[in-house]
Write a protein that holds these residues in place. Structure first.
Motif, PDB file in Angstrom:
ATOM      1  N   VAL A 102      31.443  12.214   9.061  1.00  0.00           N
ATOM      2  CA  VAL A 102      30.191  11.881   8.377  1.00  0.00           C
ATOM      3  C   VAL A 102      29.120  12.884   8.784  1.00  0.00           C
ATOM      4  N   VAL A 103      28.455  13.476   7.778  1.00  0.00           N
ATOM      5  CA  VAL A 103      27.437  14.494   8.053  1.00  0.00           C
ATOM      6  C   VAL A 103      26.131  14.101   7.385  1.00  0.00           C
ATOM      7  N   ASP A 104      25.054  14.725   7.846  1.00  0.00           N
ATOM      8  CA  ASP A 104      23.754  14.516   7.219  1.00  0.00           C
ATOM      9  C   ASP A 104      23.771  15.053   5.792  1.00  0.00           C
ATOM     10  N   SER A 105      22.927  14.494   4.967  1.00  0.00           N
ATOM     11  CA  SER A 105      22.879  14.896   3.566  1.00  0.00           C
ATOM     12  C   SER A 105      22.708  16.399   3.401  1.00  0.00           C
ATOM     13  N   ASN A 106      21.895  17.025   4.240  1.00  0.00           N
ATOM     14  CA  ASN A 106      21.614  18.444   4.087  1.00  0.00           C
ATOM     15  C   ASN A 106      22.457  19.335   4.996  1.00  0.00           C
ATOM     16  N   HIS A 107      23.513  18.775   5.554  1.00  0.00           N
ATOM     17  CA  HIS A 107      24.480  19.594   6.291  1.00  0.00           C
ATOM     18  C   HIS A 107      25.116  20.575   5.317  1.00  0.00           C
ATOM     19  N   PRO A 108      25.288  21.854   5.693  1.00  0.00           N
ATOM     20  CA  PRO A 108      25.893  22.822   4.765  1.00  0.00           C
ATOM     21  C   PRO A 108      27.325  22.432   4.395  1.00  0.00           C
ATOM     22  N   LEU A 109      27.576  22.356   3.096  1.00  0.00           N
ATOM     23  CA  LEU A 109      28.943  22.110   2.625  1.00  0.00           C
ATOM     24  C   LEU A 109      29.725  23.418   2.606  1.00  0.00           C
ATOM     25  N   THR A 158      25.694   6.261   4.943  1.00  0.00           N
ATOM     26  CA  THR A 158      24.363   5.691   5.147  1.00  0.00           C
ATOM     27  C   THR A 158      23.544   6.006   3.917  1.00  0.00           C
ATOM     28  N   LYS A 159      23.171   4.999   3.157  1.00  0.00           N
ATOM     29  CA  LYS A 159      22.450   5.238   1.918  1.00  0.00           C
ATOM     30  C   LYS A 159      21.048   5.774   2.198  1.00  0.00           C
ATOM     31  N   PRO A 206      16.966  12.930   2.780  1.00  0.00           N
ATOM     32  CA  PRO A 206      17.040  13.383   4.174  1.00  0.00           C
ATOM     33  C   PRO A 206      17.669  12.406   5.150  1.00  0.00           C
ATOM     34  N   ASP A 207      17.582  11.089   4.879  1.00  0.00           N
ATOM     35  CA  ASP A 207      18.162  10.133   5.831  1.00  0.00           C
ATOM     36  C   ASP A 207      19.536   9.631   5.394  1.00  0.00           C
ATOM     37  N   GLY A 208      20.075  10.223   4.336  1.00  0.00           N
ATOM     38  CA  GLY A 208      21.400   9.830   3.871  1.00  0.00           C
ATOM     39  C   GLY A 208      22.501  10.520   4.660  1.00  0.00           C
ATOM     40  N   LYS A 209      23.658   9.877   4.748  1.00  0.00           N
ATOM     41  CA  LYS A 209      24.836  10.459   5.419  1.00  0.00           C
ATOM     42  C   LYS A 209      26.059  10.210   4.535  1.00  0.00           C
ATOM     43  N   LEU A 210      26.950  11.210   4.484  1.00  0.00           N
ATOM     44  CA  LEU A 210      28.106  11.109   3.586  1.00  0.00           C
ATOM     45  C   LEU A 210      29.164  12.125   3.974  1.00  0.00           C
TER      46      LEU A 210
END
Length: 691
Positions: free
Chosen positions: A235-242, A29-30, A50-54
């Motif tokens: 697929v996780v939120d942009s700020n999900h801990p890697l 999600t861009k 904040p609204d990106g997903k990857l």
């Protein structure tokens, strides 16, 4: 071009970073917004995209399969096991899916933590990417870490699964067993994960205990193989801990840096393309363990995100078997970009000062050789340039240009575990024309990179150094030394918190200078915008009310022709408060009969270059065979300083420190404990009866 990009990033950071995020990364999600627009008093909590997903694993592996499936992605070069293996992107994907399936089989889900206590072997990288694939949060701990420190990390992140291997290889004949260390850590932490999966290395095989939920790696892989192809990217939120990566303190609880997935991917890719100038399909060699930030960023993730090749090296710069291994890797694997700590170069210079091993290889294909982790002194910088290029480097020149082509550029860059990628450096990726690249200044860590708005604030003598809050920080003038801070908000990729400790996150980085991130480093910014990192703030010596950086004294001492390595720390002085104490290692050709004269020459150098206020005396210069270092090459200055204060305090009380074992704690990161004992004895002999 670098200055223009930096200005754009500060003038309109949202437009700058959103543009690069959309160009460099494949998003599920861009993102439509660059940040979440936090209020002024919460800028330290800013979240990027904040609204990106990857998914980071998808960006590092899957997306390259169509065009680069048969291209080499990973080169495992292990002189300590006589092994060289290569994995294509397709083979890497298969391996990662296998480990991901194994983790899923043991119940690991998105948001769970997985601790890796492993050596520099391909399976470590497979496991890191497998965690990213399923949305788990990995925490890599350097293999061989002492049980007490490992236990702190286990107790803090409470992993659902621990992955390990039976041993690490220091050399062909020296093996470090991991299983006993791991068992002791579980005992100290009073915690066991639901599964401990251990890879048997051929150099050491051990029997596992099913009663403690211990499993054989190879067996688990076979049993999980049937589901491996079904393991898609979570697929996780942009700020999900890697991942979590723990900073290494000598006392107390290490800080668990939380790294956000999306912003980190953007920052790494930007640096790969523009800072390091690495192109897809080219090879990067980062000399670092996966347990350190350098290994995470530019041995594991960075090159793969970029569609490049990464070299995983299991060995040391010397002794496995000689000082030619790094040059061999450069040549054999067509390395274009190299990244290491300055200590690697210092060791090569001490062992092979004439560069005889280097002369065996043609390195004209290399583009950039970057150094980070500790300050790069001008003397070491010049030697490395001369050794790599074969050209004489005039001592009187304070900077060097790239030339017409961007070839064999040797440059320092500065970053921290907290930042995850460089904050300063010389970008060589903006152009293939060397004339467009900024000049490299000796002693400088380069220019600020996009998003980093660095300032220098004056040190106030009346401010408590540990607890004080400077509500009205005064900015220093150009060339004026002070504490280096970064104006908020921070650029993408920085830590977003500390694991399980939001309060410490604020207190450690943002409390002292409101509105700024406190780097904990001291230095200055010159009139041309070059950043000079001198030392950690606690490595500044206050001599008779004058603040002197230990690194500025070290820089002078390195100019003496007989000095191979040196470290400056402070010792108590009844008259001046603190004065410098020098620990130095001599070149192998130095004459022992000249020891007294060498000390006098060093004193004279320091007085002439730094000034009489340096207060360096011959009796405070000692020569040692080795300096105590971490496994990543950093000198353990704080440990040495504590030893000195302990011996001084004992002497003041009439105690004899020589009759007791060193009471100073052993840092978990120390490379060789025997060196600590040698330094303790040296300090006792030098100041124990003179304080």
């Amino acid at each position: 071009m670098q200055l223009q990009a930096h200005r754009q990033s500060l003038d309109d950071p949202k437009e700058f970073w959103l543009k690069h995020a959309l160009e460099l990364v494949d998003w599920k999600t861009k993102p439509t917004a660059a940040t979440d627009n936090p209020p002024e008093d919460a800028l330290h909590c800013a979240q990027w995209f904040p609204d990106g997903k990857l998914n980071a694993c998808y960006n590092a592996v899957d997306r390259h399969i169509a065009e680069r499936g048969d291209q080499i992605a990973l080169i495992y070069d292990s002189p300590v096991s006589d092994t060289v293996r290569r994995f294509t992107y397709s083979e890497l994907l298969r391996e990662v899916k296998g480990v991901a399936s194994m983790l899923r089989r043991h119940g690991v889900q998105r948001g769970d933590t997985v601790l890796l206590y492993m050596a520099m072997i391909p399976q470590t990288l497979f496991a890191m990417l497998a965690c990213a694939r399923i949305g788990a949060i990995h925490s890599v701990v350097f293999g061989g870490f002492a049980p007490a420190e490992l236990a702190k990390r286990i107790g803090d992140c409470r992993p659902k699964v621990v992955l390990s291997n039976t041993c690490g290889l220091e050399s062909k004949t020296k093996i470090v067993p991991y299983k006993p260390l791991l068992d002791k850590a579980f005992e100290l932490a009073d915690y066991r994960p639901s599964a401990t999966i251990i890879l048997q290395r051929e150099q050491l095989r051990v029997r596992l205990d099913p009663a403690h939920s211990e499993y054989y790696w190879d067996t688990e892989l076979v049993e999980a193989a049937s589901d491996a192809d079904t393991i898609e990217c979570e697929v996780v939120d942009s700020n999900h801990p890697l991942y979590l990566i723990y900073t290494s303190g000598t006392t107390g609880m290490p800080k668990g840096i939380v790294r956000p997935a999306g912003p980190h991917v953007v920052a790494l890719l930007y640096a790969q393309r523009y800072m390091y100038g690495l192109q897809p399909g080219e090879t990067m060699f980062t000399f670092s363990d996966f347990g350190w930030q350098l290994g995470h960023s530019y041995c594991a993730y960075g090159p793969l995100l970029n569609g490049s090749r990464t070299v995983l090296f299991e060995g040391k710069p010397i002794g496995t078997p000689d000082a030619g291994q790094i040059y061999r890797v450069f040549s054999e694997h067509d390395v274009r970009v190299f990244l290491c700590a300055p200590t690697v170069v210092v060791v090569l210079r001490r062992t092979d000062p004439e560069g005889l091993f280097r002369a065996k290889y043609d390195l004209t294909h290399m583009r950039g050789l970057f150094l980070a982790g500790e300050r790069l002194t001008p003397e070491i910088h010049r030697w490395w340039i001369a050794t790599i290029t074969g050209r004489a480097v005039p001592v009187e020149e304070d900077s060097v240009a790239c030339g017409k082509e961007v070839s064999c550029v040797v440059s320092d860059n500065w970053w921290q575990t907290e930042s995850g990628s460089p904050m300063t450096g010389i970008c060589i990726g903006h152009s293939t024309n060397g004339g467009h690249i900024a000049r490299i200044k000796y002693g400088s860590a380069g220019l600020m990179l996009p998003g980093c708005d660095l300032r220098v604030v004056r040190v106030k003598d009346d401010l408590d150094e540990d607890q004080g809050v400077d509500g009205n920080p005064q900015l220093a003038d150009p060339e004026e030394v002070g504490n280096i801070v970064a104006k908020l908000p921070l650029p993408p990729g920085f830590l977003t918190s500390l694991w399980n400790d939001d309060r410490r996150f604020v207190d450690a980085y943002f409390k002292r200078y409101p509105g700024y991130y406190d780097t904990g480093d001291t230095g200055m910014i010159d009139s041309e915008g070059y950043v000079h990192i001198l030392s950690r703030t606690d490595d500044v010596i206050k001599v008779a009310a004058h603040r002197l950086s230990t690194s500025s004294i070290e820089e002078v001492i390195f100019n003496h022709q007989d000095i191979a390595e040196c470290c400056v720390v402070s010792r108590p002085c009844e008259i001046k408060g603190r004065v410098p104490m020098v620990f130095a290692a001599l070149h192998s050709g130095a004459q022992s009969a000249r020891i007294k004269q060498i000390k006098l020459e060093i004193v004279q150098l320091a007085r002439s270059r730094v000034g009489p206020i340096v207060s360096l005396y011959a009796e405070n210069i000692v020569f040692v065979d080795r300096l105590p270092k971490t496994r990543s090459g950093k000198i353990l200055r704080k440990m040495m300083r504590t030893m000195i204060d302990t011996v001084h305090g004992d002497a003041k009380q009439g105690k004899d420190s020589s009759v007791i074992d060193c009471p100073v704690g052993t840092p978990a990161t120390i490379e060789d404990v025997a060196v600590k004992s040698d330094i303790w004895k040296t300090i006792i002999d030098t100041i124990g009866k003179k304080s």
